[in-house]
Scaffold this motif. Structure first.
Motif, PDB file in Angstrom:
ATOM      1  N   SER A 140       0.820  -1.219   0.000  1.00  0.00           N
ATOM      2  CA  SER A 140       0.000   0.000   0.000  1.00  0.00           C
ATOM      3  C   SER A 140       0.846   1.257   0.000  1.00  0.00           C
ATOM      4  O   SER A 140       0.446   2.287  -0.550  1.00  0.00           O
ATOM      5  N   CYS A 141       2.036   1.195   0.603  1.00  0.00           N
ATOM      6  CA  CYS A 141       2.858   2.392   0.735  1.00  0.00           C
ATOM      7  C   CYS A 141       3.822   2.583  -0.420  1.00  0.00           C
ATOM      8  O   CYS A 141       4.451   3.640  -0.531  1.00  0.00           O
ATOM      9  N   ASP A 142       3.996   1.579  -1.280  1.00  0.00           N
ATOM     10  CA  ASP A 142       5.032   1.653  -2.308  1.00  0.00           C
ATOM     11  C   ASP A 142       4.639   0.785  -3.508  1.00  0.00           C
ATOM     12  O   ASP A 142       5.331  -0.170  -3.854  1.00  0.00           O
ATOM     13  N   PRO A 143       3.524   1.090  -4.187  1.00  0.00           N
ATOM     14  CA  PRO A 143       3.034   0.206  -5.246  1.00  0.00           C
ATOM     15  C   PRO A 143       3.965   0.094  -6.448  1.00  0.00           C
ATOM     16  O   PRO A 143       3.861  -0.848  -7.224  1.00  0.00           O
ATOM     17  N   ALA A 144       4.903   1.047  -6.637  1.00  0.00           N
ATOM     18  CA  ALA A 144       5.817   0.991  -7.784  1.00  0.00           C
ATOM     19  C   ALA A 144       6.993   0.051  -7.553  1.00  0.00           C
ATOM     20  O   ALA A 144       7.768  -0.204  -8.475  1.00  0.00           O
ATOM     21  N   ALA A 145       7.127  -0.469  -6.340  1.00  0.00           N
ATOM     22  CA  ALA A 145       8.255  -1.359  -6.026  1.00  0.00           C
ATOM     23  C   ALA A 145       7.954  -2.745  -6.588  1.00  0.00           C
ATOM     24  O   ALA A 145       7.313  -3.567  -5.943  1.00  0.00           O
ATOM     25  N   GLU A 146       8.433  -3.021  -7.801  1.00  0.00           N
ATOM     26  CA  GLU A 146       8.043  -4.245  -8.490  1.00  0.00           C
ATOM     27  C   GLU A 146       9.132  -5.313  -8.517  1.00  0.00           C
ATOM     28  O   GLU A 146       8.848  -6.481  -8.773  1.00  0.00           O
ATOM     29  N   LYS A 147      10.398  -4.944  -8.308  1.00  0.00           N
ATOM     30  CA  LYS A 147      11.456  -5.963  -8.240  1.00  0.00           C
ATOM     31  C   LYS A 147      11.529  -6.438  -6.800  1.00  0.00           C
ATOM     32  O   LYS A 147      11.921  -5.679  -5.910  1.00  0.00           O
ATOM     33  N   SER A 148      11.158  -7.692  -6.543  1.00  0.00           N
ATOM     34  CA  SER A 148      10.937  -8.134  -5.162  1.00  0.00           C
ATOM     35  C   SER A 148      11.537  -9.506  -4.906  1.00  0.00           C
ATOM     36  O   SER A 148      11.717 -10.315  -5.814  1.00  0.00           O
ATOM     37  N   VAL A 149      11.843  -9.717  -3.634  1.00  0.00           N
ATOM     38  CA  VAL A 149      12.193 -11.043  -3.126  1.00  0.00           C
ATOM     39  C   VAL A 149      11.394 -11.270  -1.844  1.00  0.00           C
ATOM     40  O   VAL A 149      10.886 -10.322  -1.236  1.00  0.00           O
TER      41      VAL A 149
END
Length: 488
Positions: free
Chosen positions: A189-198
């Motif tokens: 909810s706070c960072d929807p553009a953060a798409e590269k994830s582990v």
């Protein structure tokens, strides 16, 4: 005029110009986009001298940074893979940027550009059959360049199902440059553009507050979820990338949690995640002003004292005089009815369930004298000296009071004409008289009156009167010239 030295100098210059030139190193063979070095298979490493490299007018600007030279490499991916390009140099590390497209209409691969910042490489997801144009550039030509191309496996915990098990306390390293987002992956909810994830998996053995912190400044975002499957996740806490705070949550024994560490494509980089037991709170409250009176509104600001920078979400502030107010995030304002020293107590809780209590004190001290009487003569004549009486009342604290008597001068300003200092004890109904005397002048007679002002101040001067409005009074006396004595 002596021509011989001049002619000799000209001859020397001419000889130098006609002499065979000294050979200079040629520009690198891949100095231009159109002559890029082909990378035919991975891994690939090449070293070259770039001291004579130049920059073409249509070269792109890597990472929005000015450069003075460039060399090019082309790589056509035989299969889908993560490709890592690492530059090194005998001088300052070159920039590296990856593009697709044709000369004059190049498009940078998202996230595939690095200047001097960390890490010193770019990692991009290559698609089979696509040609990638790799630019190495810098502001300074300082020596040899080594370009290394290799494939790297995806991050081991790139997918939700492959989440790395973790425990508390623990430190866990990762690299988001080799990460991606799964189709339909939940976004914080706070960072929807953060798409590269582990992903990390955590099941606590006991209930406690736990913090999850990215150890590098401006690190990735951290989101904590409760649940074990992608469609059953519920968000527990969320910290956006670059926030510098830890995600903090109440970890319930036996409950399953998933921790998503992620960043946007352009900022993805290596990271280190630290899990630990959240520290206890050290609450405190600050009163403002810190020297209030019974006529002053005191603003009380409660702080959690949390090293993880989490504020109170609930709690109470007790004023020490029997009153209290809830902690809601809004300013807490209180006025004390009597002088004294009060013990303020704050008890609060953060969103993750940690609680704590802290104390402070506030000293309420009211200094307040007033001018109760100001008696001036109703009338006077030039050269007459008449008494002026000022009375000071005080019911709070024993004080040393200075009373200043001033008179309005011809220029329209009040000018001091007398000053007295006396001890004024605190006593209800008692007044202390400050006796002044004034001799009227011809200027007073010309004006037709003498206008007086009297002001009381506390001594020492840094002690402030709580209600200065009643410390000043004004009065006026009608003044005539002296009557002439008839001579017989």
């Amino acid at each position: 005029m002596k021509l011989r030295p001049l002619l000799a100098g000209l001859a020397a210059v001419t000889a130098a110009l006609l002499a065979p030139g000294v050979a200079h190193a040629a520009a690198p063979s891949n100095d231009d986009f159109g002559s890029a070095t082909a990378v035919t298979a991975l891994p690939f490493t090449a070293s070259q001298d770039v001291r004579e490299a130049t920059k073409a007018p249509d070269d792109p600007t890597p990472c929005n940074t000015y450069t003075t030279w460039s060399v090019w490499y082309d790589f056509t991916a035989p299969a889908d893979a993560f490709v890592r390009v690492t530059p090194s140099s005998t001088g300052t590390r070159p920039f590296v940027a990856v593009y697709t497209g044709d000369r004059g209409s190049l498009t940078q691969v998202p996230g595939a550009c690095r200047t001097w910042d960390s890490p010193g490489y770019v990692t991009f997801r290559a698609t089979a059959g696509t040609t990638y144009h790799v630019l190495f550039a810098q502001q300074y030509n300082q020596g040899d360049l080594t370009a290394e191309f290799t494939t790297v496996p995806p991050a081991q915990n790139d997918g939700f199902a492959a989440a790395t098990p973790v425990s508390v306390p623990g430190d866990y390293a990762g690299d988001l440059t080799a990460a991606s987002a799964e189709p339909g992956e939940v976004r914080p909810s706070c960072d929807p553009a953060a798409e590269k994830s582990v992903w990390f998996a955590f099941t606590p053995d006991r209930t406690r507050s736990v913090s999850a912190l990215a150890m590098y400044d401006w690190g990735p975002g951290i989101t904590v979820y409760r649940g074990t499957t992608p469609d059953s996740l519920s968000e527990v806490d969320c910290v956006a990338s670059g926030d510098r705070r830890a995600a903090v949550f109440t970890a319930v024994a036996g409950q399953s949690y998933r921790i998503r560490v992620a960043d946007d494509v352009e900022a993805a980089s290596p990271f280190q995640l630290r899990l630990d037991t959240a520290p206890p709170l050290a609450p405190f409250v600050t009163p403002y002003p810190n020297n209030p009176t019974v006529y002053t509104d005191v603003t009380l600001v409660p702080y959690s004292g949390d090293s993880l920078r989490r504020d109170f979400v609930s709690g109470e502030v007790r004023f020490g005089d029997g009153g209290s107010a809830p902690i809601t995030g809004a300013p807490i304002v209180h006025r004390y009815a009597a002088d004294g020293e009060y013990r303020i107590e704050v008890t609060g809780a953060t969103a993750d369930g940690r609680t704590g209590t802290g104390f402070d004190t506030v000293k309420v001290e009211t200094h307040d004298v007033s001018l109760s009487d100001f008696v001036v003569p109703a009338k006077g004549r030039v050269d007459d000296t008449k008494p002026i009486k000022v009375s000071v009342a005080n019911t709070r604290h024993d004080e040393t009071v200075t009373v200043t008597l001033s008179k309005l001068n011809e220029q329209g300003y009040y000018q001091e004409v007398g000053q007295l200092k006396q001890w004024v004890p605190a006593a209800a109904g008692r007044k202390v008289v400050f006796p002044f005397a004034y001799t009227f002048t011809a200027a007073d007679a010309a004006a037709g009156k003498a206008e007086f002002k009297v002001y009381a101040s506390l001594d020492p001067s840094y002690r402030e009167d709580a209600r200065p409005a009643d410390n000043e009074l004004r009065g006026s006396t009608a003044v005539r010239a002296k009557t002439a004595i008839a001579m017989s």
